[in-house]
Design an enzyme around this catalytic site. Structure first.
Site, short mmCIF file in Angstrom:
data_model
loop_
_atom_site.label_atom_id
_atom_site.label_comp_id
_atom_site.label_asym_id
_atom_site.label_seq_id
_atom_site.Cartn_x
_atom_site.Cartn_y
_atom_site.Cartn_z
N ASP A 17 1.01 -1.44 0.40
CA ASP A 17 0.06 0.31 -0.16
C ASP A 17 1.04 1.09 0.59
OD1 ASP A 17 -2.59 1.40 0.37
OD2 ASP A 17 -1.76 1.97 3.07
N LEU A 18 0.05 2.08 -0.31
CA LEU A 18 1.53 3.11 -0.72
C LEU A 18 1.37 4.35 0.36
CD1 LEU A 18 3.39 4.86 -2.07
CD2 LEU A 18 1.33 6.28 -4.05
N ASP A 19 0.00 5.22 0.67
CA ASP A 19 -0.29 6.21 1.85
C ASP A 19 -0.67 5.62 3.24
OD1 ASP A 19 -0.84 8.43 0.36
OD2 ASP A 19 -2.85 7.59 -0.43
N THR A 25 1.00 10.55 3.43
CA THR A 25 0.29 11.20 2.75
C THR A 25 -1.14 12.27 3.31
OG1 THR A 25 -0.82 10.03 1.28
CG2 THR A 25 0.90 10.65 0.29
N LYS A 53 -8.61 7.26 6.26
CA LYS A 53 -7.18 6.58 5.89
C LYS A 53 -7.54 4.81 5.20
CE LYS A 53 -4.17 8.19 8.30
NZ LYS A 53 -3.36 8.40 10.38
N SER A 122 -2.55 0.36 -4.43
CA SER A 122 -2.89 1.81 -3.75
C SER A 122 -4.35 1.89 -4.23
CB SER A 122 -2.08 2.75 -3.67
OG SER A 122 -2.60 3.96 -3.54
N ALA A 123 -4.86 2.88 -3.54
CA ALA A 123 -6.12 3.19 -3.71
C ALA A 123 -6.66 4.34 -4.74
CB ALA A 123 -6.94 2.58 -2.55
N ARG A 125 -5.54 7.28 -6.73
CA ARG A 125 -5.22 7.37 -8.63
C ARG A 125 -3.67 8.25 -8.44
NH1 ARG A 125 -10.83 9.67 -10.66
NH2 ARG A 125 -12.16 9.25 -8.64
N LYS A 153 -10.64 -1.24 -1.75
CA LYS A 153 -10.52 -2.02 -0.31
C LYS A 153 -11.63 -2.13 0.11
CE LYS A 153 -5.75 -1.04 -0.94
NZ LYS A 153 -4.26 -0.57 -0.52
N GLU A 177 0.13 -3.05 4.96
CA GLU A 177 -1.19 -2.02 4.71
C GLU A 177 -1.01 -1.68 6.31
OE1 GLU A 177 -3.21 -0.89 4.30
OE2 GLU A 177 -3.94 -1.81 1.41
N ASP A 178 -1.44 -0.48 5.97
CA ASP A 178 -1.81 0.15 7.14
C ASP A 178 -3.25 0.72 8.06
OD1 ASP A 178 -1.86 2.09 5.19
OD2 ASP A 178 -1.73 4.00 7.06
#
Ligand code: BG6
Ligand code: MG
Length: 223
Positions: A17-19, A25, A53, A122-123, A125, A153, A177-178
């Site tokens: 996951d990114l954020d 972010t 989140k 990641s969700a 865009r 997700k 994942e967070d």
């Protein structure tokens, strides 16, 4: 770190996951959502922001409008999401590569040096822009983000697509994942999930660390 679980040391694919995992972010999402709420004349707190989140952009907007007790039509809803996104992009465009979270770059590099394939799941865009700002686009063999998935997700689509892009069976991949929705998505994809955060926030995760850097342990010294 000692005693890493077997599923981590034997995984052939790593889906990130990114954020909240690679970069924080959430603070920029918060600033942009708060700005929208304030334009609409209601307050939006950091606690409220916790609810967003891992949640898709339109679902986040619905939660925000619920908090402000706004009931609006589809066209206005679309315009508000664009307004928020423009502000968010303005904030993240100013990000520099030192905003990458502790140990994230080194851990992903370490996995790749061990022959593990890596993908982003990641969700967002805005994921391509964020990766470019952090200068880490090259750390991923595949990038699956909000531009290419239909179901958000906790639907497993993003991670199933990630495993497919890496050419690996889902059960040989691990997800980092967070957010609870992301942990659920991983499990529904048939994958184990490493939670980045606390056991209280992520009770369903298969293993918990505070940051990716923690997983480097002794390997940190050799990088
Ligand atoms: C997730 C974030 O990664 O992406 C959510 O945790 C966000 O807070 C979602 O709403 C969608 O991001 P974007 O950049 O497409 O609005
Ligand atoms: Mg996240």
């Amino acid at each position: 770190m000692n005693h890493l679980p077997d599923f981590l040391t034997t995984a052939r694919g790593a889906l990130f996951d990114l954020d909240g995992v690679i970069v924080d972010t959430a603070k920029y999402h918060y600033q942009a959502w708060k700005r929208l709420a304030n334009e609409l004349r209601f307050d939006f707190t950091e606690l409220d922001n916790e609810r967003l989140k891992g949640v898709s952009r339109m679902r986040s907007l619905d939660i925000l409008l619920e908090i402000g007790k706004f009931d609006i039509g589809e066209a206005l809803r679309e315009r508000m999401s664009i307004l928020k996104d423009n502000w968010y992009v303005e904030y993240i465009s100013r990000m520099s590569e030192d905003e990458i979270l502790s140990g994230a770059r080194e851990y992903i590099q370490y996995l790749r040096s061990q022959g593990v394939k890596t993908a982003l799941g990641s969700a967002s865009r805005n994921a391509p822009l964020i990766l470019e700002k952090l200068r880490i686009t090259d750390l991923f063999d595949a990038i699956i983000d909000g531009n290419c998935v239909t179901h958000a997700k906790p639907d497993p689509e993003v991670f199933l697509r990630g495993a497919e892009a890496l050419g690996l069976p889902p059960e040989s991949c691990v997800v980092y994942e967070d957010a609870e929705a992301g942990v659920e998505a991983a499990h529904r994809a048939g994958m184990k999930a490493v939670g980045i955060g606390t056991a209280e926030a992520l009770p369903e995760a298969d293993f918990i660390v505070a940051s990716l850097g923690e997983l480097l342990g002794d390997h940190a010294a050799v990088l």
